[in-house]
Design a protein around this motif. Structure first.
Motif, PDB file in Angstrom:
ATOM      1  N   LEU B 119       0.812  -1.219   0.000  1.00  0.00           N
ATOM      2  CA  LEU B 119       0.000   0.000   0.000  1.00  0.00           C
ATOM      3  C   LEU B 119       0.849   1.274   0.000  1.00  0.00           C
ATOM      4  N   ILE B 120       2.132   1.118   0.280  1.00  0.00           N
ATOM      5  CA  ILE B 120       2.959   2.317   0.432  1.00  0.00           C
ATOM      6  C   ILE B 120       2.966   3.157  -0.835  1.00  0.00           C
ATOM      7  N   ILE B 121       2.905   2.469  -1.939  1.00  0.00           N
ATOM      8  CA  ILE B 121       2.944   3.190  -3.222  1.00  0.00           C
ATOM      9  C   ILE B 121       1.789   4.184  -3.317  1.00  0.00           C
ATOM     10  N   LEU B 122       0.695   3.887  -2.586  1.00  0.00           N
ATOM     11  CA  LEU B 122      -0.457   4.793  -2.612  1.00  0.00           C
ATOM     12  C   LEU B 122      -0.246   6.034  -1.744  1.00  0.00           C
ATOM     13  N   ILE B 123       0.722   5.945  -0.847  1.00  0.00           N
ATOM     14  CA  ILE B 123       0.931   7.069   0.070  1.00  0.00           C
ATOM     15  C   ILE B 123       1.977   8.024  -0.467  1.00  0.00           C
ATOM     16  N   VAL B 124       2.859   7.511  -1.328  1.00  0.00           N
ATOM     17  CA  VAL B 124       3.994   8.318  -1.770  1.00  0.00           C
ATOM     18  C   VAL B 124       3.539   9.646  -2.342  1.00  0.00           C
ATOM     19  N   ASN B 125       2.498   9.591  -3.132  1.00  0.00           N
ATOM     20  CA  ASN B 125       2.010  10.800  -3.776  1.00  0.00           C
ATOM     21  C   ASN B 125       1.576  11.844  -2.734  1.00  0.00           C
ATOM     22  N   ASP B 130       2.493  16.699   0.644  1.00  0.00           N
ATOM     23  CA  ASP B 130       2.572  17.276   1.985  1.00  0.00           C
ATOM     24  C   ASP B 130       3.938  17.882   2.287  1.00  0.00           C
ATOM     25  N   LEU B 131       4.975  17.293   1.691  1.00  0.00           N
ATOM     26  CA  LEU B 131       6.311  17.847   1.945  1.00  0.00           C
ATOM     27  C   LEU B 131       6.419  19.263   1.400  1.00  0.00           C
ATOM     28  N   LYS B 132       5.553  19.578   0.461  1.00  0.00           N
ATOM     29  CA  LYS B 132       5.593  20.924  -0.115  1.00  0.00           C
ATOM     30  C   LYS B 132       4.653  21.878   0.608  1.00  0.00           C
ATOM     31  N   SER B 133       3.951  21.397   1.595  1.00  0.00           N
ATOM     32  CA  SER B 133       2.933  22.216   2.246  1.00  0.00           C
ATOM     33  C   SER B 133       3.535  23.448   2.918  1.00  0.00           C
ATOM     34  N   ASP B 134       2.694  24.474   3.070  1.00  0.00           N
ATOM     35  CA  ASP B 134       3.130  25.689   3.763  1.00  0.00           C
ATOM     36  C   ASP B 134       3.139  25.496   5.270  1.00  0.00           C
ATOM     37  N   ASN B 135       2.265  24.632   5.715  1.00  0.00           N
ATOM     38  CA  ASN B 135       2.132  24.411   7.152  1.00  0.00           C
ATOM     39  C   ASN B 135       3.229  23.465   7.635  1.00  0.00           C
ATOM     40  N   THR B 144       7.758  12.407   9.394  1.00  0.00           N
ATOM     41  CA  THR B 144       7.712  11.269  10.311  1.00  0.00           C
ATOM     42  C   THR B 144       7.318  10.006   9.551  1.00  0.00           C
ATOM     43  N   ALA B 145       6.349  10.151   8.656  1.00  0.00           N
ATOM     44  CA  ALA B 145       5.929   8.998   7.859  1.00  0.00           C
ATOM     45  C   ALA B 145       7.056   8.568   6.920  1.00  0.00           C
ATOM     46  N   VAL B 146       7.774   9.536   6.371  1.00  0.00           N
ATOM     47  CA  VAL B 146       8.876   9.212   5.468  1.00  0.00           C
ATOM     48  C   VAL B 146       9.883   8.313   6.177  1.00  0.00           C
ATOM     49  N   CYS B 147      10.210   8.670   7.401  1.00  0.00           N
ATOM     50  CA  CYS B 147      11.212   7.902   8.144  1.00  0.00           C
ATOM     51  C   CYS B 147      10.800   6.444   8.295  1.00  0.00           C
ATOM     52  N   LYS B 148       9.514   6.217   8.426  1.00  0.00           N
ATOM     53  CA  LYS B 148       9.091   4.843   8.664  1.00  0.00           C
ATOM     54  C   LYS B 148       8.801   4.092   7.353  1.00  0.00           C
ATOM     55  N   LEU B 149       8.219   4.790   6.382  1.00  0.00           N
ATOM     56  CA  LEU B 149       7.605   4.059   5.276  1.00  0.00           C
ATOM     57  C   LEU B 149       8.424   4.001   3.993  1.00  0.00           C
ATOM     58  N   ILE B 150       9.256   4.994   3.762  1.00  0.00           N
ATOM     59  CA  ILE B 150       9.906   5.056   2.456  1.00  0.00           C
ATOM     60  C   ILE B 150      10.972   3.964   2.352  1.00  0.00           C
ATOM     61  N   ASN B 151      10.860   3.159   1.309  1.00  0.00           N
ATOM     62  CA  ASN B 151      11.826   2.085   1.132  1.00  0.00           C
ATOM     63  C   ASN B 151      12.771   2.416  -0.015  1.00  0.00           C
ATOM     64  N   GLU B 152      13.661   1.491  -0.277  1.00  0.00           N
ATOM     65  CA  GLU B 152      14.710   1.748  -1.248  1.00  0.00           C
ATOM     66  C   GLU B 152      14.144   2.220  -2.587  1.00  0.00           C
ATOM     67  N   GLU B 153      13.042   1.612  -2.995  1.00  0.00           N
ATOM     68  CA  GLU B 153      12.503   1.948  -4.320  1.00  0.00           C
ATOM     69  C   GLU B 153      11.907   3.347  -4.369  1.00  0.00           C
TER      70      GLU B 153
END
Lengths: 161, 983
Positions: B119-125, B130-135, B144-153
């Motif tokens: 399912l991670i592929i669905l969150i990447v987008n 969100d990384l570009k958000s102003d807030n 925080t999610a990146v640290c846990k979920l992003i894998n090598e690919e």
């Protein structure tokens, strides 16, 4: 690196788990079962460390709750012990003298706090003030959002009546 | 009462509002809290899962409801149940615009999904957005999610944005971006290889939090490649200096220590950078010395920093002054009452003895105490220390202890580890064959199923090859003692399979070699083994092969072999076995029995297991046969790699049909399975060829395949018939030590005797000495057994070097040396007692020895008694110090304060800050309470901690009453502690 954080009650009930290394659901249950067996049966005077499958588990008991962290062989146990305490102090400040029930009913809040203290298995912030400030910022936003949501849903509810 | 409190708590929660959970959820949590058994809890959770499954798929759920469902899913999952049906909803929630929901969504997915989840592929987008958000809060949540979920690919998808965030105005975001990059580095170092300079840049960040976070990735990078970061040594030293001098903002202080967590990280990094680098180390000396002085030894965090300092000092180029400070702290740790500090002390000692082995000596009794401590953790740590300091003189004691402990525990993981350590030590330092064999027997007997199969192979090889010298007599003595002990042990029930394999092999090779046991006796035993393990094919195979060898050796020397009836029935049984391997062996045995002596001698020469087996890979003896076949029109042999290439081509068309399939088809044949280990131990090839080509294990399967394609398969037997130990590490027989093995064991026993006599005197002396100081305090009795143990463990440590030195230079004068040794012994004893009486033991003239002067007197162990005496005097000092401490602080519980000081200090400070100082007790006070209870012997102190919040007159009354009951009055030394506890 911290591999996982466990909060277990004296009766062996899980209060919070956070896994920084990949474990399957089956492995998680096994880990919890094994470790709670080992840790809960240890006497009060013994050391706060347990060697376990090539890792070390540092635990500390606060009232009826055990805070456990699993670390690598070459990590500093005393430091981890203080990281646990650091976390507890922050929880204490956040909940206003925290007790087990706070964590039981607001475990998701505890997760948010933990996410500000540890990230990817490392201590990310050692200043209690900074953590408190961040959490407060999040909460205030959340609260306003919630109020809005509440008022909107109230309006909808009234409108649909 | 409990329930009342719970209800009160709930009411409080209700009035707090805001938490926003429905009654339903609170009920769930409560019912689980009240569940009496695991089964009941499971039942409740299963019901909950059913409810959630139904509800979550309903249309038109409000977002708020959905959020609660997700939190309930998290709860279910946390309790160890599968909530995967709801993962997709959590993923959907991360897409939501409202931060409230988004944050819940992110929390849920980070808890649910491992980095390899589909399912991670669905969150990447979403994360990208969100990384570009102003807030900045949205950005933080996404990081925080990146640290846990992003894998090598998926790293490349977010990497540019994360790097950009390193320059974000908010320090919280920069910090998280650093940690995310660190995580990427851990996942796939190559993906961020071009970005490493960013970490250096962030080290100079204005915010100490960001700087502190940057130390994590830098530590990893420096661990991988210290040389490219040597230029940072000065910067790190400067930072550390500033931190230690309290230049960071006050908010980083922790229990009156300036930013200890950052100090610890810096010390870890310096340890890496200074390792083996004198110049870099010299930069660090001042600041390290400073930290040793500044650290508060009474707080736990102070000790944590001190421990890290010791690690650092023992890793960098050594400085005598720092080592002295480190040794001082270590000895304080070891003498402490706290198990935690003892544990750290043992660990620190293990580091220090690497630099200076004599450090251990003054702590010998502390170490023995730890070894006999009921705390398993401490015990294991101590075994680790002993493992590090094992040497020929104390190996017997240490390994015996280890084996005893190994037998007593159930933890298989640790059992395996300690078993392999025993084996390693035994191989490295064994004083005699007898002892070695006995030790190995014990290890195999109790942990045989856990040890690596290599260990067994190694043992067989050691028995076969002996010590690696040309001392045939010693080798055959080793073998016959092995055979004897195995024949004794073989009848015991429940021997591990691996051990039986070793036994069978050794009995087969050497069972009849020294003529003590008749062939029929040994054969009978082997038959018993095979019969007793009907389901273990490998053991049966070993047994049959052993019988074959024994019979063959009998035939060779011209004796007639009469098979025992049980043996005959075993062969009959095996030749009808389902296992082709066993069948083959049984038939081979029958064939061997029917051959004449000369033929048997050529296929099974006795004692030839160490001979290299002749194997020629290209099978030249078949050339004629192949030629003949070719002439007759047979297809020429095509090498395997070409063969598979052709197969690919011929299958090309069919492959085209399957293009989309990702898994593809396998066109090569499956690899032949590795034959069971057993098949390798037949000692001799059935066919003899001319050239010697050792077969290495790795080439084996390929070899076999190729051989199989050669016409005469039956001739390829040799490949299987070798004891393949090429890869096995050889540790036996340290060349400088082994030759003197007998002499060492001899001298160590002498020493033990001598040790005892001295020890007795030693205790007497120390007791009388203590008398005047405090006669009313009970002596800390050090049992003579412990002292003996200490003597045998530590006694020879200083003479390690000389021993080795002399063993090489004095091989010839060994006998002479012994004579001198004996004659000197009594005088040494007398001398040492005199010293003891004077209470000023002179250091033994060790330094002379280190010069390596080859005088025979040098080898003598009598040096050791001095050391032992020193050790003996040590503890009595300790005891007097301890007892005086107790007497001084009789009323003020200094010990409890010492142990719990950080706690009470915190209790005090926080309590002062909080308006309702009284209620600080809840969680934090658990420990002080415990400490108190221990001291006053009262059992009720813990009940004081209320679960309820808010000041409550009833509570304070209760406490007051309790205080009177226990008879505690707040003492002046720890007013905070008591005021907190007792109001």
């Amino acid at each position: 690196m911290i591999h996982f954080v466990l909060l277990i009650s004296r009766q062996g009930k899980v209060r919070l788990t956070k896994w920084y290394s990949p474990y399957s659901q089956k492995e998680r249950s096994k880990v919890i079962r094994e470790l709670s067996g080992v840790i809960l049966s240890r006497g009060p005077k013994l050391s706060n460390f347990v060697e376990w499958r090539g890792y070390k588990v540092v635990y500390k008991r606060y009232a009826s709750l055990y805070f456990c962290m699993c670390i690598d062989q070459d990590d500093n146990e005393l430091e981890i012990l203080e990281i646990i305490h650091h976390f507890v102090e922050i929880l204490d400040r956040y909940f206003g003298s925290v007790c087990e029930l706070d964590l039981i009913f607001n475990f998701h809040k505890a997760y948010y706090v933990l996410d500000e203290v540890l990230i990817a298995g490392e201590l990310q912030e050692s200043s209690k003030k900074t953590v408190a400030r961040l959490i407060a910022a999040q909460d205030s936003l959340v609260e306003t959002a919630k109020e809005q949501a509440n008022s909107i849903s109230n309006m909808i509810a009234q409108a649909t009546k | 009462m409990e329930q009342l409190k719970t209800i009160g708590r709930e009411l409080a929660m209700g009035s707090q509002g805001g938490w926003g959970q429905s009654k339903e959820f609170l009920d769930l949590v409560k019912s689980i809290g009240e569940a009496r058994s695991k089964a009941e809890e499971d039942r409740i959770v299963m019901n909950e899962i059913e409810t959630l499954k139904r509800r979550i798929t309903e249309p038109d759920i409000t977002k708020r409801k959905m959020k609660e469902y997700i939190i309930r899913l998290v709860y279910v999952e946390m309790l160890g149940h599968d909530a995967s049906f709801g993962y997709i909803h959590a993923v959907k929630m991360t897409h939501d615009d409202s931060l409230l929901l988004k944050r819940t969504g992110y929390l849920a997915v980070t808890l649910f999904l491992n980095e390899d989840h589909d399912l991670i592929i669905l969150i990447v987008n979403t994360i990208q957005k969100d990384l570009k958000s102003d807030n900045y809060l949205v950005v933080s949540a996404a990081l925080t999610a990146v640290c846990k979920l992003i894998n090598e690919e998926t790293i490349p998808a977010v990497l540019p944005q994360v790097v950009e965030l390193l320059g974000h105005p908010k320090e919280a975001v920069r910090k998280k971006a650093i940690m995310a990059l660190h995580r990427f580095y851990q996942r796939a170092p190559s993906s961020v290889a071009h970005l490493l300079s960013n970490f250096r840049k962030r080290l100079c960040d204005n915010d100490p939090g960001v700087m502190g976070a940057t130390l994590c990735p830098l530590f990893d990078l420096i661990a991988a490649d210290a040389d490219s970061y040597k230029d940072l040594v000065i910067s790190f030293v400067n930072i550390l200096k500033q931190v230690a001098e309290c230049r960071l903002p006050k908010s980083y202080d922790y229990h009156q220590m300036p930013a200890p967590f950052i100090q610890i990280r810096l010390l870890k990094i310096l340890a890496l950078l200074g390792n083996g680098d004198k110049q870099a180390s010299e930069h660090m000396f001042t600041v390290l010395g400073d930290i040793f002085k500044r650290c508060d030894p009474s707080s736990n965090i102070g000790n944590a920093v001190l421990y890290e300092c010791i690690c650092c000092v023992s890793s960098i180029h050594s400085s005598p002054k720092l080592l002295e400070s480190a040794a001082e702290v270590t000895s304080r740790f070891l003498k402490s009452d706290s198990h935690n500090l003892k544990y750290m002390g043992i660990d620190a000692l293990g580091r220090l003895i690497k630099i200076n082995p004599e450090t251990a000596e003054e702590h010998q009794l502390a170490v023995i105490d730890c070894l006999e401590d009921p705390d398993d953790t401490l015990k294991r740590k101590t075994f680790e220390l002993l493992y590090k300091m094992t040497k020929p003189s104390n190996v017997e004691v240490i390994v015996d202890r280890m084996i005893d402990y190994m037998i007593s525990i159930n933890d298989n993981h640790y059992k395996t580890e300690i078993a392999s350590r025993c084996v390693e030590l035994a191989e490295q330092f064994a004083p005699s064959n007898q002892w070695f064999i006995q030790t190995m027997n014990k290890v195999f007997e109790h942990a045989g199923d856990l040890v690596n199969v290599k260990v067994a192979h190694n043992l067989m090889r050691l028995i076969a090859e002996g010590f690696g010298e040309d001392d045939e007599a010693a080798d055959s003595q080793l073998r016959s003692s092995a055979v004897e002990s195995y024949l004794r042990i073989i009848g015991e029930p429940k021997l591990p399979s691996l051990f039986l394999q070793v036994i069978c092999w050794v009995l087969g090779e050497y069972g009849t070699a020294d003529g003590k046991f008749s062939a029929s006796y040994v054969t009978g035993k082997l038959c018993d083994v095979a019969e007793a393990h009907p389901s273990d094919d490998i053991v049966k195979a070993y047994a049959v092969t052993a019988i074959m060898k024994i019979s063959a050796f009998e035939i060779e020397v011209g004796r007639k072999v009469e098979l025992l009836p049980e043996c005959q029935s075993l062969i009959d049984e095996l030749s009808a076995s389902h296992s082709t391997d066993l069948q083959q062996r049984a038939y081979e045995l029958q064939t061997v029995l029917s051959l004449d002596a000369r033929a048997v001698a050529s296929i099974m020469p006795s004692d030839a297991s160490c001979e290299d087996i002749e194997v020629h890979k290209s099978l030249p003896f078949l050339d004629g046969y192949v030629q003949e076949a070719l002439v007759k029109g047979a297809q020429p042999y095509i090498p395997q790699n070409e063969q598979s290439g052709m197969a690919n081509i011929s299958n090309f068309r069919s492959q085209a049909h399957h293009v989309p399939s990702t898994h593809g088809l396998r066109f090569e044949a499956y690899e032949l399975p590795q034959p069971p280990v057993a098949s390798r131990i037949q000692p001799v090839p059935l066919t003899a060829s001319k050239e010697l080509v050792p077969v290495s294990e790795t080439t084996y399967p390929q070899e076999n395949v190729r051989a199989a394609s050669v016409p005469s398969v039956s001739e390829t037997g040799p490949f299987e018939l070798k004891l393949q130990l090429d890869g096995v590490q050889k540790k036996w027989g340290r060349p400088t030590y082994s030759p003197t093995a007998p002499s060492t064991s001899n001298s160590s026993s002498q020493k033990a005797v001598n040790g005892v006599s001295q020890l007795v005197q030693g205790t007497v002396v120390s007791q009388t000495r203590n008398m005047p100081y405090d006669s009313r305090k009970p002596q800390v009795e050090v049992s003579s057994e412990k002292q003996k143990l200490a003597a045998s463990l530590f006694g020879g440590s200083s003479s390690k070097r000389e021993k080795r030195l002399t063993s090489t230079s004095h091989r010839t004068s060994r006998v002479q040396t012994h004579a001198v040794e004996k004659s000197q012994m009594p005088t040494a004893t007398v001398a040492s007692t005199e010293h003891a009486a004077e209470k000023a033991p002179q250091p033994p003239p060790l330094d002379l020895l280190d010069l390596g002067e080859p005088t025979p007197g040098d080898t003598i162990p009598p040096l050791d008694p001095f050391k032992q005496l020193e050790g003996l005097l040590g503890p009595s000092d300790v005891s007097s110090v301890a007892s005086s401490a107790v007497s001084v602080s009789k009323s003020s519980d200094i010990i409890s304060q010492y142990a719990e000081n950080p706690m009470s200090a915190v209790g005090g400070t926080v309590a002062n800050m909080a308006p309702a100082s009284f209620d600080y007790i809840n969680l934090l006070s658990g420990l002080p309470n415990l400490a108190n209870r221990d001291i006053h012997g009262g059992s009720a102190a813990t009940h004081v901690a209320p679960v309820k919040k808010g000041p409550n007159p009833q509570d304070s009354l209760e406490r007051d009453a309790l205080a009177r009951q226990v008879g505690v009055t707040p003492s002046s030394t720890s007013p905070n502690l008591f005021s907190d506890l007792l109001g």
